[in-house]
Scaffold this motif. Structure first.
Motif, PDB file in Angstrom:
ATOM      1  N   GLN A  33       0.756  -1.234  -0.042  1.00  0.00           N
ATOM      2  CA  GLN A  33      -0.048   0.003  -0.046  1.00  0.00           C
ATOM      3  C   GLN A  33       0.855   1.273   0.085  1.00  0.00           C
ATOM      4  N   SER A  34       2.145   1.270   0.862  1.00  0.00           N
ATOM      5  CA  SER A  34       2.712   2.441   0.739  1.00  0.00           C
ATOM      6  C   SER A  34       3.298   2.502  -0.620  1.00  0.00           C
ATOM      7  N   LYS A  35       3.690   1.434  -1.120  1.00  0.00           N
ATOM      8  CA  LYS A  35       4.332   1.598  -2.568  1.00  0.00           C
ATOM      9  C   LYS A  35       3.389   2.091  -3.615  1.00  0.00           C
ATOM     10  N   ILE A  36       2.264   1.669  -3.573  1.00  0.00           N
ATOM     11  CA  ILE A  36       0.977   2.214  -4.268  1.00  0.00           C
ATOM     12  C   ILE A  36       0.757   3.525  -4.027  1.00  0.00           C
ATOM     13  N   LYS A  37       0.848   4.249  -2.835  1.00  0.00           N
ATOM     14  CA  LYS A  37       0.675   5.460  -2.584  1.00  0.00           C
ATOM     15  C   LYS A  37       1.685   6.347  -3.124  1.00  0.00           C
ATOM     16  N   MET A  38       2.944   5.785  -2.910  1.00  0.00           N
ATOM     17  CA  MET A  38       4.237   6.577  -3.351  1.00  0.00           C
ATOM     18  C   MET A  38       4.052   6.775  -4.899  1.00  0.00           C
ATOM     19  N   GLN A  39       3.704   5.790  -5.435  1.00  0.00           N
ATOM     20  CA  GLN A  39       3.760   5.744  -6.950  1.00  0.00           C
ATOM     21  C   GLN A  39       2.701   6.773  -7.547  1.00  0.00           C
ATOM     22  N   THR A  40       1.502   6.476  -6.872  1.00  0.00           N
ATOM     23  CA  THR A  40       0.351   7.495  -6.922  1.00  0.00           C
ATOM     24  C   THR A  40       0.845   9.207  -6.958  1.00  0.00           C
TER      25      THR A  40
END
Length: 438
Positions: free
Chosen positions: A353-360
């Motif tokens: 989720q952190s990765k998805i948030k950072m990518q977004t």
């Protein structure tokens, strides 16, 4: 289809629907701006046409007024010259009459001259006087004609200069109108660019906000699902342990029966051994000692059976304690393994989720930078276009005014050269008095 998949598909539909809505809004906005530009261009063209018609009408009106003024001016000169000529002729008549009377008086006073000679001298004098007056009249007419021609020529030049001034005023009015229209167009384009920029930033913010809201909702759902999954796994393990605890007495009973059977078998073996030993001892021992031997053997058998019973009880207790400890350790190990597994899964979910948030967030930053670059480049192109159009307009203004002034200068020079050839001299400073021809 699971609820999570339905939610993901619904999120995709929401994003696509919003993107389509924003695209339609932008298309409508650009169409509105395009119509406003076209309306401004049409209005500008209509205004220039009206101005051109107005200027043509003004020129025609000025030409008619100039023609009327020229005719009136000519009539005034002719009327004045006619009046002056009449006065001059009357003056000549009076002078002629005075001279005639004077000659007659002189002739009457001269008694020595014959009458015929007097008549001839009077006739001669009349002829000379008439000739002189005729020459004076011809000179006056010549001067009047010259005065008329020169003043008419001067008036024509004055009309031409006035027409030049009107032409200069008209071209400046037209060029000023074009510049005003162009400045209004540029102000409108700048306003359009600013409104488009505001709409683009607002749409990007709306889209990114929805995307982040959906991601937060997705992550919240994933977290809730994971927590629910963790609770379910813990409940399942708890139920398993409860079943194992419930099953343990049966297992212990079976193991106890097995130990009891082993104890009974051992007791039977010892009993057989005791009987065999007793028979052997009785055979090899005198009868009077049989009683003591039987008692000794009986005591020994009782002692060994007591030891076996004690061992049996100890084995049962050790077996129960061992099984209970083994069950507790196994269940605790399973709990630890499950907790570790669930913790790792939760950490993986948090990392994902952190990765998805950072990518977004990185995607949003790239989108914002791309928009800023596009807006900046578009504004730079607009400013360059405005600068080029103003420069072109200024160049057109200079060239048209220069062309007009050069044409008017050539026309004036041609007119003045023609005036010189006609013998009128310099008409620029012409200022004839009304009685100049006299």
């Amino acid at each position: 289809m699971s609820g999570y998949k339905r939610m993901r598909r619904q999120h995709q539909k929401q994003l696509i629907a919003l993107e389509n809505k924003l695209k339609a809004e932008m298309d409508e906005h650009r169409l509105k701006l395009q119509k406003e530009v076209e309306t401004h261009a049409n209005n500008s063209s209509i205004e220039l046409e009206k101005l051109a018609k107005k200027q043509v009408a003004t020129i025609e009106k000025e030409a008619k007024v100039a023609a009327a003024d020229e005719k009136k001016f000519q009539q005034q000169i002719l009327a004045q010259q006619k009046k002056d000529l009449t006065t001059f002729l009357e003056s000549q008549k009076k002078q002629y009459k005075i001279c005639k009377e004077k000659i007659k008086e002189e002739m009457n006073e001269d008694h020595s001259t014959p009458k015929k000679e007097k008549q001839e001298r009077i006739s001669k004098h009349k002829e000379n006087l008439q000739h002189t007056q005729a020459e004076e009249e011809a000179h006056l007419l010549t001067q009047q004609r010259l005065y008329y021609d020169r003043n008419c020529r001067f008036f024509k030049r004055k009309i031409m200069i006035k027409r030049h001034e009107v032409e200069q005023q008209n071209i400046r009015e037209e060029l000023n109108k074009k510049r005003t229209q162009k400045e209004m167009e540029h102000a409108m384009l700048i306003r359009h660019d600013e409104s488009t920029r505001e709409l683009e930033y607002r749409q990007l913010h709306t889209l990114q906000k929805l995307r982040m809201d959906l991601i937060r909702l997705q992550h919240q759902t994933e977290l809730e699902n994971q927590l629910e999954y963790n609770k379910r796994r813990e409940r399942e393990l708890h139920r398993k342990h409860v079943m194992e605890l419930r099953q343990q007495p049966k297992n212990l009973k079976a193991m106890e029966m097995q130990i009891k059977k082993q104890f009974q078998d051992t007791c039977k073996v010892q009993t057989k051994q005791y009987k065999a030993l007793k028979n052997h001892q009785l055979e090899v021992t005198p009868k009077n000692e049989h009683k003591a031997i039987l008692k000794t053997l009986k005591d020994e058998q009782t002692r060994k059976l007591a030891i076996l019973a004690e061992q049996y009880e100890q084995s049962i207790n050790e077996m129960m304690a061992s099984q209970a400890l083994r069950l507790d350790e196994a269940q605790e190990a399973e709990c630890q393994a499950l907790r570790l597994q669930l913790q790792q899964e939760m950490e993986l979910l948090n990392a994902y989720q952190s990765k998805i948030k950072m990518q977004t967030e990185a995607q949003h930053e790239r989108e914002l930078q791309k928009l800023e670059q596009r807006v900046s480049l578009r504004r730079a192109h607009l400013e360059q276009k405005i600068e080029e159009e103003l420069a072109a307009l200024q160049k057109e203004r200079s060239e048209r005014i220069k062309t007009l002034l050069e044409r008017q200068e050539r026309e004036t020079e041609t007119f003045d050269m023609e005036s010189l050839r006609m013998g009128f001299g310099n008409l620029v400073t012409l200022d004839f008095p009304k009685e100049d021809y006299r």
